[in-house]
Motif scaffolding. Structure first.
Motif, PDB file in Angstrom:
ATOM      1  N   GLY A  31       4.332   2.950   3.231  1.00 44.13           N
ATOM      2  CA  GLY A  31       5.565   2.370   2.703  1.00 44.13           C
ATOM      3  C   GLY A  31       6.061   3.112   1.475  1.00 44.13           C
ATOM      4  O   GLY A  31       7.275   3.334   1.315  1.00 44.13           O
ATOM      5  N   ILE A  32       5.131   3.521   0.606  1.00 45.34           N
ATOM      6  CA  ILE A  32       5.501   4.286  -0.594  1.00 45.34           C
ATOM      7  C   ILE A  32       6.104   5.628  -0.208  1.00 45.34           C
ATOM      8  O   ILE A  32       7.102   6.077  -0.787  1.00 45.34           O
ATOM      9  CB  ILE A  32       4.266   4.474  -1.497  1.00 45.34           C
ATOM     10  N   ASP A  33       5.507   6.294   0.790  1.00 45.95           N
ATOM     11  CA  ASP A  33       6.048   7.581   1.255  1.00 45.95           C
ATOM     12  C   ASP A  33       7.465   7.415   1.813  1.00 45.95           C
ATOM     13  O   ASP A  33       8.340   8.268   1.577  1.00 45.95           O
ATOM     14  CB  ASP A  33       5.142   8.168   2.344  1.00 45.95           C
ATOM     15  N   LEU A  41      -9.127  -3.965   4.303  1.00 47.63           N
ATOM     16  CA  LEU A  41      -8.578  -3.468   3.039  1.00 47.63           C
ATOM     17  C   LEU A  41      -8.138  -2.003   3.150  1.00 47.63           C
ATOM     18  O   LEU A  41      -7.117  -1.606   2.573  1.00 47.63           O
ATOM     19  CB  LEU A  41      -9.609  -3.627   1.912  1.00 47.63           C
ATOM     20  N   ALA A  42      -8.895  -1.227   3.897  1.00 51.38           N
ATOM     21  CA  ALA A  42      -8.539   0.187   4.068  1.00 51.38           C
ATOM     22  C   ALA A  42      -7.218   0.320   4.824  1.00 51.38           C
ATOM     23  O   ALA A  42      -6.365   1.158   4.497  1.00 51.38           O
ATOM     24  CB  ALA A  42      -9.656   0.927   4.809  1.00 51.38           C
ATOM     25  N   GLU A  43      -7.032  -0.535   5.843  1.00 51.95           N
ATOM     26  CA  GLU A  43      -5.784  -0.500   6.602  1.00 51.95           C
ATOM     27  C   GLU A  43      -4.602  -0.939   5.733  1.00 51.95           C
ATOM     28  O   GLU A  43      -3.500  -0.390   5.839  1.00 51.95           O
ATOM     29  CB  GLU A  43      -5.895  -1.418   7.823  1.00 51.95           C
ATOM     30  N   ILE A  44      -4.853  -1.932   4.882  1.00 54.71           N
ATOM     31  CA  ILE A  44      -3.794  -2.385   3.970  1.00 54.71           C
ATOM     32  C   ILE A  44      -3.373  -1.242   3.049  1.00 54.71           C
ATOM     33  O   ILE A  44      -2.182  -1.010   2.822  1.00 54.71           O
ATOM     34  CB  ILE A  44      -4.277  -3.593   3.127  1.00 54.71           C
ATOM     35  N   SER A  45      -4.359  -0.525   2.533  1.00 60.13           N
ATOM     36  CA  SER A  45      -4.073   0.615   1.646  1.00 60.13           C
ATOM     37  C   SER A  45      -3.245   1.675   2.367  1.00 60.13           C
ATOM     38  O   SER A  45      -2.287   2.218   1.809  1.00 60.13           O
ATOM     39  CB  SER A  45      -5.384   1.222   1.148  1.00 60.13           C
ATOM     40  N   ASP A  46      -3.617   1.947   3.611  1.00 55.08           N
ATOM     41  CA  ASP A  46      -2.861   2.941   4.396  1.00 55.08           C
ATOM     42  C   ASP A  46      -1.421   2.480   4.642  1.00 55.08           C
ATOM     43  O   ASP A  46      -0.482   3.279   4.542  1.00 55.08           O
ATOM     44  CB  ASP A  46      -3.562   3.188   5.736  1.00 55.08           C
ATOM     45  N   THR A  47      -1.256   1.212   4.974  1.00 54.87           N
ATOM     46  CA  THR A  47       0.082   0.679   5.249  1.00 54.87           C
ATOM     47  C   THR A  47       0.962   0.749   4.007  1.00 54.87           C
ATOM     48  O   THR A  47       2.130   1.161   4.070  1.00 54.87           O
ATOM     49  CB  THR A  47       0.001  -0.777   5.744  1.00 54.87           C
ATOM     50  N   LEU A  76       6.909  -2.437   7.517  1.00 51.14           N
ATOM     51  CA  LEU A  76       5.644  -2.003   6.913  1.00 51.14           C
ATOM     52  C   LEU A  76       5.137  -3.025   5.897  1.00 51.14           C
ATOM     53  O   LEU A  76       3.935  -3.334   5.840  1.00 51.14           O
ATOM     54  CB  LEU A  76       5.820  -0.637   6.242  1.00 51.14           C
ATOM     55  N   MET A  77       6.056  -3.545   5.083  1.00 55.21           N
ATOM     56  CA  MET A  77       5.651  -4.526   4.078  1.00 55.21           C
ATOM     57  C   MET A  77       5.212  -5.837   4.738  1.00 55.21           C
ATOM     58  O   MET A  77       4.282  -6.501   4.272  1.00 55.21           O
ATOM     59  CB  MET A  77       6.806  -4.778   3.108  1.00 55.21           C
ATOM     60  N   THR A  78       5.889  -6.203   5.831  1.00 55.18           N
ATOM     61  CA  THR A  78       5.485  -7.402   6.562  1.00 55.18           C
ATOM     62  C   THR A  78       4.084  -7.225   7.143  1.00 55.18           C
ATOM     63  O   THR A  78       3.243  -8.144   7.093  1.00 55.18           O
ATOM     64  CB  THR A  78       6.476  -7.691   7.706  1.00 55.18           C
ATOM     65  N   LEU A  79       3.843  -6.024   7.697  1.00 52.73           N
ATOM     66  CA  LEU A  79       2.506  -5.732   8.232  1.00 52.73           C
ATOM     67  C   LEU A  79       1.456  -5.786   7.135  1.00 52.73           C
ATOM     68  O   LEU A  79       0.362  -6.340   7.338  1.00 52.73           O
ATOM     69  CB  LEU A  79       2.515  -4.349   8.886  1.00 52.73           C
ATOM     70  N   ALA A  80       1.760  -5.238   5.972  1.00 45.71           N
ATOM     71  CA  ALA A  80       0.812  -5.254   4.853  1.00 45.71           C
ATOM     72  C   ALA A  80       0.519  -6.689   4.417  1.00 45.71           C
ATOM     73  O   ALA A  80      -0.623  -7.023   4.071  1.00 45.71           O
ATOM     74  CB  ALA A  80       1.370  -4.444   3.683  1.00 45.71           C
ATOM     75  N   LEU A 122      13.400   7.848   1.097  1.00 43.27           N
ATOM     76  CA  LEU A 122      14.665   7.129   0.980  1.00 43.27           C
ATOM     77  C   LEU A 122      15.349   7.399  -0.348  1.00 43.27           C
ATOM     78  O   LEU A 122      16.575   7.435  -0.439  1.00 43.27           O
ATOM     79  CB  LEU A 122      14.407   5.630   1.139  1.00 43.27           C
ATOM     80  N   SER A 123      14.562   7.617  -1.394  1.00 45.75           N
ATOM     81  CA  SER A 123      15.136   7.852  -2.724  1.00 45.75           C
ATOM     82  C   SER A 123      15.986   9.112  -2.755  1.00 45.75           C
ATOM     83  O   SER A 123      16.911   9.234  -3.560  1.00 45.75           O
ATOM     84  CB  SER A 123      14.020   7.941  -3.774  1.00 45.75           C
ATOM     85  N   LYS A 124      15.688  10.067  -1.878  1.00 44.97           N
ATOM     86  CA  LYS A 124      16.497  11.287  -1.825  1.00 44.97           C
ATOM     87  C   LYS A 124      17.913  10.986  -1.352  1.00 44.97           C
ATOM     88  O   LYS A 124      18.866  11.669  -1.730  1.00 44.97           O
ATOM     89  CB  LYS A 124      15.840  12.305  -0.889  1.00 44.97           C
ATOM     90  N   LEU A 125      18.050   9.960  -0.507  1.00 42.44           N
ATOM     91  CA  LEU A 125      19.370   9.575  -0.029  1.00 42.44           C
ATOM     92  C   LEU A 125      20.109   8.717  -1.049  1.00 42.44           C
ATOM     93  O   LEU A 125      21.333   8.774  -1.151  1.00 42.44           O
ATOM     94  CB  LEU A 125      19.245   8.794   1.284  1.00 42.44           C
TER      95      LEU A 125
END
Length: 250
Positions: free
Chosen positions: A105-107, A95-101, A77-81, A112-115
């Motif tokens: 990634g944040i989600d 820019l809108a697609e970058i924001s979505d990507t 995801l970060m590579t795509l962004a 992952l933080s739960k694990l």
């Protein structure tokens, strides 16, 4: 020997015999009690050992999962962004697609933080822990997975919950690594006295000569026995594999 002497001897012999019987019974009782206490102590040590091993294996599995997600999911995801941001220099509409990507990634990082947080894992119920696994399988497209919960959920002792979850986690791991299955279904049936767990995949199955049957099944059955559960795994070539586990609350 006259009658009087016989009576005297009997008067002495009967109490002595009773004393001997009492001593023997006490000795037998003491030996049985000591044996029972020893067996209970050995069972306690065995449970604690299996619990510790299960906890270590869960942490190792969690670290592997984190590694996979960071590399295969969040990293991509970060590579795509990054690529989108480079293209956006000449194509501002991206820019809108970058924001979505980045938002995706944040989600993923939040999931992952739960694990990563061990305290969060300890506080999870069995249903919540299995749900996290099922969601991860679907998110990473390892296998199409579903979880069904029937009846009123009954809270479990944390130590026994760890054993149950580790048994399922081992089944999941074998399903994903070896079964070539497309679908995985997990069902939890709660009644007043029992929890019945059924996990089923539609993979290639296995036969009696497979290593999984000799090692994996043995480990799972050993752990199920420690918490007074019954476990069976049924499989046939090209017909998938099904796990059945019955855990009694009392």
């Amino acid at each position: 020997m006259d009658e009087k002497e016989i009576i005297v001897l009997m008067a002495i012999a009967i109490p002595v015999t009773l004393v001997i019987i009492v001593i023997v019974l006490f000795s037998v009782f003491s030996n049985r009690k000591n044996k029972l206490l020893k067996e209970q102590e050995e069972a306690k040590k065995s449970f604690e050992r299996e619990l510790a091993e299960s906890q270590i294996e869960m942490r190792e599995e969690t670290l592997r999962n984190i590694s996979w997600e960071l590399h295969d999911n969040i990293g991509q995801l970060m590579t795509l962004a990054k690529i989108q941001s480079q293209l956006a220099v000449d194509q501002p509409e991206l820019l809108a697609e970058i924001s979505d990507t980045i938002g995706q990634g944040i989600d993923e990082l939040r999931s992952l933080s739960k694990l990563i947080n061990p305290e969060a894992l300890k506080s999870l119920s069995l249903v919540e822990a299995i749900t996290l696994e099922i969601e991860r399988f679907n998110r990473l497209k390892f296998i199409t997975s579903t979880l069904k919960v029937n009846g009123a959920v009954v809270p479990l002792e944390s130590n026994k919950q760890v054993i149950l979850f580790r048994i399922l986690q081992e089944f999941f791991s074998n399903t994903i690594k070896h079964s070539k299955a497309s679908n995985l279904t997990v069902t939890l049936d709660y009644t007043d006295n029992q929890l019945t767990i059924c996990a089923k995949d539609d993979g290639i199955g296995f036969d009696d000569n497979d290593v999984f049957l000799g090692i994996g099944l043995k480990n799972m059955k050993t752990r199920a026995k420690l918490i007074n559960s019954t476990l069976s795994i049924n499989s046939k070539r090209e017909q998938g594999t099904t796990l059945h586990l019955n855990y009694n609350f009392t």
